[in-house]
Structures are given as structure tokens and as C-alpha cells.
Design a protein around this motif. Structure first.
Motif, PDB file in Angstrom:
ATOM      1  N   ARG A  68      79.734 -13.111 -33.250  1.00 15.85           N
ATOM      2  CA  ARG A  68      78.658 -12.991 -34.229  1.00 15.85           C
ATOM      3  C   ARG A  68      78.940 -11.776 -35.105  1.00 15.85           C
ATOM      4  O   ARG A  68      79.654 -10.857 -34.705  1.00 15.85           O
ATOM      5  N   VAL A  69      78.340 -11.756 -36.292  1.00 18.87           N
ATOM      6  CA  VAL A  69      78.623 -10.677 -37.233  1.00 18.87           C
ATOM      7  C   VAL A  69      78.225  -9.323 -36.651  1.00 18.87           C
ATOM      8  O   VAL A  69      78.934  -8.320 -36.827  1.00 18.87           O
ATOM      9  N   ALA A  70      77.099  -9.261 -35.939  1.00 19.26           N
ATOM     10  CA  ALA A  70      76.666  -7.994 -35.339  1.00 19.26           C
ATOM     11  C   ALA A  70      77.619  -7.561 -34.239  1.00 19.26           C
ATOM     12  O   ALA A  70      77.848  -6.359 -34.031  1.00 19.26           O
ATOM     13  N   GLU A  71      78.199  -8.526 -33.535  1.00 18.46           N
ATOM     14  CA  GLU A  71      79.145  -8.209 -32.474  1.00 18.46           C
ATOM     15  C   GLU A  71      80.437  -7.650 -33.054  1.00 18.46           C
ATOM     16  O   GLU A  71      81.035  -6.738 -32.475  1.00 18.46           O
ATOM     17  N   VAL A  72      80.872  -8.188 -34.178  1.00 16.61           N
ATOM     18  CA  VAL A  72      82.057  -7.659 -34.854  1.00 16.61           C
ATOM     19  C   VAL A  72      81.806  -6.217 -35.296  1.00 16.61           C
ATOM     20  O   VAL A  72      82.638  -5.327 -35.084  1.00 16.61           O
ATOM     21  N   ALA A  73      80.653  -5.990 -35.894  1.00 17.61           N
ATOM     22  CA  ALA A  73      80.331  -4.657 -36.424  1.00 17.61           C
ATOM     23  C   ALA A  73      80.270  -3.600 -35.325  1.00 17.61           C
ATOM     24  O   ALA A  73      80.657  -2.449 -35.546  1.00 17.61           O
ATOM     25  N   MET A  74      79.816  -3.982 -34.141  1.00 12.46           N
ATOM     26  CA  MET A  74      79.589  -3.007 -33.072  1.00 12.46           C
ATOM     27  C   MET A  74      80.773  -2.843 -32.129  1.00 12.46           C
ATOM     28  O   MET A  74      80.682  -2.142 -31.118  1.00 12.46           O
ATOM     29  N   LEU A  75      81.892  -3.467 -32.419  1.00 17.66           N
ATOM     30  CA  LEU A  75      83.074  -3.302 -31.579  1.00 17.66           C
ATOM     31  C   LEU A  75      83.623  -1.886 -31.685  1.00 17.66           C
ATOM     32  O   LEU A  75      83.656  -1.294 -32.772  1.00 17.66           O
ATOM     33  N   LYS A  76      84.074  -1.370 -30.564  1.00 20.67           N
ATOM     34  CA  LYS A  76      84.736  -0.069 -30.538  1.00 20.67           C
ATOM     35  C   LYS A  76      86.211  -0.270 -30.207  1.00 20.67           C
ATOM     36  O   LYS A  76      86.609  -1.314 -29.684  1.00 20.67           O
ATOM     37  N   VAL A  77      87.004   0.733 -30.515  1.00 21.20           N
ATOM     38  CA  VAL A  77      88.434   0.646 -30.241  1.00 21.20           C
ATOM     39  C   VAL A  77      88.669   0.383 -28.754  1.00 21.20           C
ATOM     40  O   VAL A  77      89.544  -0.409 -28.369  1.00 21.20           O
ATOM     41  N   ALA A  78      87.873   1.009 -27.906  1.00 24.48           N
ATOM     42  CA  ALA A  78      88.030   0.860 -26.453  1.00 24.48           C
ATOM     43  C   ALA A  78      87.668  -0.539 -25.969  1.00 24.48           C
ATOM     44  O   ALA A  78      87.983  -0.889 -24.826  1.00 24.48           O
ATOM     45  N   ASP A  79      87.025  -1.345 -26.807  1.00 26.20           N
ATOM     46  CA  ASP A  79      86.655  -2.702 -26.412  1.00 26.20           C
ATOM     47  C   ASP A  79      87.833  -3.669 -26.475  1.00 26.20           C
ATOM     48  O   ASP A  79      87.730  -4.799 -26.000  1.00 26.20           O
ATOM     49  N   ASP A 126      87.924   6.878 -29.543  1.00 26.39           N
ATOM     50  CA  ASP A 126      86.567   6.671 -29.033  1.00 26.39           C
ATOM     51  C   ASP A 126      85.607   6.185 -30.118  1.00 26.39           C
ATOM     52  O   ASP A 126      84.393   6.174 -29.917  1.00 26.39           O
ATOM     53  N   GLY A 127      86.170   5.789 -31.264  1.00 29.19           N
ATOM     54  CA  GLY A 127      85.326   5.418 -32.397  1.00 29.19           C
ATOM     55  C   GLY A 127      85.176   3.920 -32.567  1.00 29.19           C
ATOM     56  O   GLY A 127      85.562   3.115 -31.716  1.00 29.19           O
ATOM     57  N   TRP A 128      84.615   3.564 -33.714  1.00 30.12           N
ATOM     58  CA  TRP A 128      84.374   2.164 -34.044  1.00 30.12           C
ATOM     59  C   TRP A 128      85.666   1.482 -34.447  1.00 30.12           C
ATOM     60  O   TRP A 128      86.526   2.084 -35.086  1.00 30.12           O
ATOM     61  N   LEU A 129      85.790   0.211 -34.099  1.00 29.55           N
ATOM     62  CA  LEU A 129      86.974  -0.559 -34.492  1.00 29.55           C
ATOM     63  C   LEU A 129      86.981  -0.778 -35.999  1.00 29.55           C
ATOM     64  O   LEU A 129      88.042  -0.766 -36.627  1.00 29.55           O
ATOM     65  N   PHE A 130      85.784  -0.966 -36.573  1.00 26.03           N
ATOM     66  CA  PHE A 130      85.672  -1.147 -38.025  1.00 26.03           C
ATOM     67  C   PHE A 130      84.639  -0.156 -38.565  1.00 26.03           C
ATOM     68  O   PHE A 130      83.450  -0.487 -38.670  1.00 26.03           O
ATOM     69  N   PRO A 131      85.082   1.066 -38.863  1.00 27.55           N
ATOM     70  CA  PRO A 131      84.140   2.079 -39.360  1.00 27.55           C
ATOM     71  C   PRO A 131      83.574   1.685 -40.718  1.00 27.55           C
ATOM     72  O   PRO A 131      84.181   0.921 -41.483  1.00 27.55           O
ATOM     73  N   GLY A 132      82.379   2.217 -40.998  1.00 23.91           N
ATOM     74  CA  GLY A 132      81.746   1.975 -42.293  1.00 23.91           C
ATOM     75  C   GLY A 132      82.225   2.990 -43.311  1.00 23.91           C
ATOM     76  O   GLY A 132      83.319   3.547 -43.202  1.00 23.91           O
ATOM     77  N   GLN A 133      81.406   3.241 -44.303  1.00 24.14           N
ATOM     78  CA  GLN A 133      81.780   4.225 -45.318  1.00 24.14           C
ATOM     79  C   GLN A 133      81.909   5.609 -44.704  1.00 24.14           C
ATOM     80  O   GLN A 133      82.685   6.432 -45.177  1.00 24.14           O
ATOM     81  N   HIS A 134      81.145   5.860 -43.652  1.00 23.44           N
ATOM     82  CA  HIS A 134      81.286   7.078 -42.872  1.00 23.44           C
ATOM     83  C   HIS A 134      81.974   6.707 -41.561  1.00 23.44           C
ATOM     84  O   HIS A 134      81.558   5.773 -40.887  1.00 23.44           O
ATOM     85  N   ALA A 135      83.032   7.430 -41.197  1.00 24.82           N
ATOM     86  CA  ALA A 135      83.841   7.076 -40.029  1.00 24.82           C
ATOM     87  C   ALA A 135      83.054   7.092 -38.727  1.00 24.82           C
ATOM     88  O   ALA A 135      83.436   6.432 -37.764  1.00 24.82           O
TER      89      ALA A 135
END
Length: 229
Positions: A68-79, A126-135
Motif C-alpha cells: 500500500r502507498v502508506a506502507e511504501v512511505a513508512m519503510l525504513k532502510v532496516a526493513d 537507521d533512516g527512511w528508505l524513501f526520505p521526503g524533502q527533509h531527510a
């Protein structure tokens, strides 16, 4: 309307302790629309029409793992579990955890994005797999929706496309390839098989593969039918 019915049922059953009154409340059945599904060629064109590697990787996750789109957005590198070839979805619908599939091609693309993201200074272990405008913040679902729409326009796809279209296409293409519908249910994170069974209605390749009982009668063979009827 159904949300009001549910609220009244709770009120009569639990608040007033009058379950007999709640039995008269009936939920309305709304006809479900068939989901829009892209062909494999259209998916390829859409992914190639993205404007940067991050966008291509994000949409490839939506299609390649059926998220789902929300699941993509909330993925982290560690996932990203490259040892077990899985994507850990920790913020699924209803707060449920599950594992999604991670293909070899998708892993290679994510590793490429990791290298580019590190060079750009936006990717952290430890960050987001797909960061937004702010990392420090993830990409928004609204931005992902805009990315899909713009890529579809650039790919000259006339269908009404959104991020969920890629998830629909993932499920439909698996079904057309003969994947057991119960496995697809697990991959999608559906609580009920009925939700997954909807894709059987749009799996045109599966429908075309079925031999009609009329054909098995052998009554009407090409070249043997008189033009006069």
C-alpha cells in the motif's frame, strides 16, 4: 451511512445494554467496483517514465512487493532483509505486521538507490528508505500519488492511475501466472480471502486460458461453417 449504523449498534448493545434494538439496524451493501489494472507493458512504461531513481525505486516497491502507498512511505532502510529476501512491513493496515516479498531485481534497484542516496546525503542506515524533502521525514503519500500520476501521463497511459493501481496490478499479474490465491492473500496482508478473490474478476489472462465447454464439443470448426448460416 454504515459508519452511523455501526455507531448505533455499539450504542444500543454496549452503552444501553439493549442488543434487541441493535438487531434491527442493517448495514447497506455497496457494490464493489473492479480495480483498475495495468498491463505488464504499461507498468514497465510507467516505471521508466519516472524522473529520478528514488521515484522509480518507490514505485517499483509498490508493484514488485504489492505494498500500500502508506506502507511504501513508512519503510525504513532496516526493513530490507536481503538475507531472507523479505521486506518487513511494520506499519501495515490495522497496525498489523507482515513480511512482503523482495525479488532479486528489486533488491538490486534498492541497492542502487542506497548508493545514490548516500552520495546525496539523504540516506542513513537507521533512516527512511524513501526520505521526503527533509531527510528525517519519510516521503508523503500525497507526493507518491503525484509521482504516479505524472509518470502515467508521461507514459501516455489513459487509465486513471494511482499508487494503489500498482498493488492491484501486482496481485492480478501473480494470479494470472498461476500463484495460489491464498499465497497472494498473505502477500497483500488481506485479513479476508474475499478481498483477494476480487482480482479473479480482472485477471483477463486467466479467463483467456480457460477452454470453453462449447469449444470442446467441436461443432464449429474454422472453415467448416457455411457463410449462409
Amino acid at each position: 451511512m454504515n459508519s452511523i449504523v455501526s455507531a448505533l449498534r455499539f450504542f444500543f448493545t454496549h452503552t444501553l445494554d439493549c442488543p434487541d434494538l441493535a438487531r434491527r439496524l442493517v448495514r447497506l451493501a455497496h457494490p464493489r467496483k473492479l480495480p483498475v489494472v495495468l498491463s505488464r507493458d504499461e507498468v514497465a512504461r510507467l516505471l521508466n517514465a519516472t524522473t529520478c531513481l528514488k521515484h522509480q525505486a518507490a514505485l517499483s516497491v509498490a508493484y514488485g512487493a504489492g505494498l500500500r502507498v502508506a506502507e511504501v512511505a513508512m519503510l525504513k532502510v532496516a526493513d530490507v532483509d536481503s538475507e531472507r529476501m523479505l521486506l518487513r512491513v511494520e506499519r501495515g493496515k490495522g497496525g498489523r505486521y507482515r513480511n512482503a516479498m523482495l525479488s532479486e531485481d528489486l533488491l538490486a534497484l534498492l541497492r542502487q538507490w542506497w548508493r545514490v542516496g548516500r552520495q546525496q546525503g539523504v540516506m542513513h542506515r537507521d533512516g527512511w528508505l524513501f526520505p521526503g524533502q527533509h531527510a528525517m521525514k519519510p516521503i508523503s503519500t500525497r507526493q507518491l500519488h503525484r509521482i504516479v500520476v505524472e509518470a502515467a501521463q508521461a507514459a501516455d497511459i489513459a487509465k486513471r492511475v494511482g499508487p494503489h493501481t500498482l498493488r492491484h496490478s501486482f496481485a492480478t499479474h501473480l494470479l494470472e501466472d498461476g500463484t495460489d490465491i491464498r499465497i497472494i492473500q498473505v502477500l497483500l496482508g488481506h485479513a479476508k480471502l474475499n478481498n483477494t478473490a476480487l482480482y479473479a474478476k480482472v485477471a483477463t489472462r486467466t479467463v483467456r486460458a480457460v477452454t470453453s465447454p462449447l469449444d470442446k464439443l467441436g461443432l464449429f470448426k474454422p472453415g467448416e461453417i457455411s457463410p449462409d448460416g
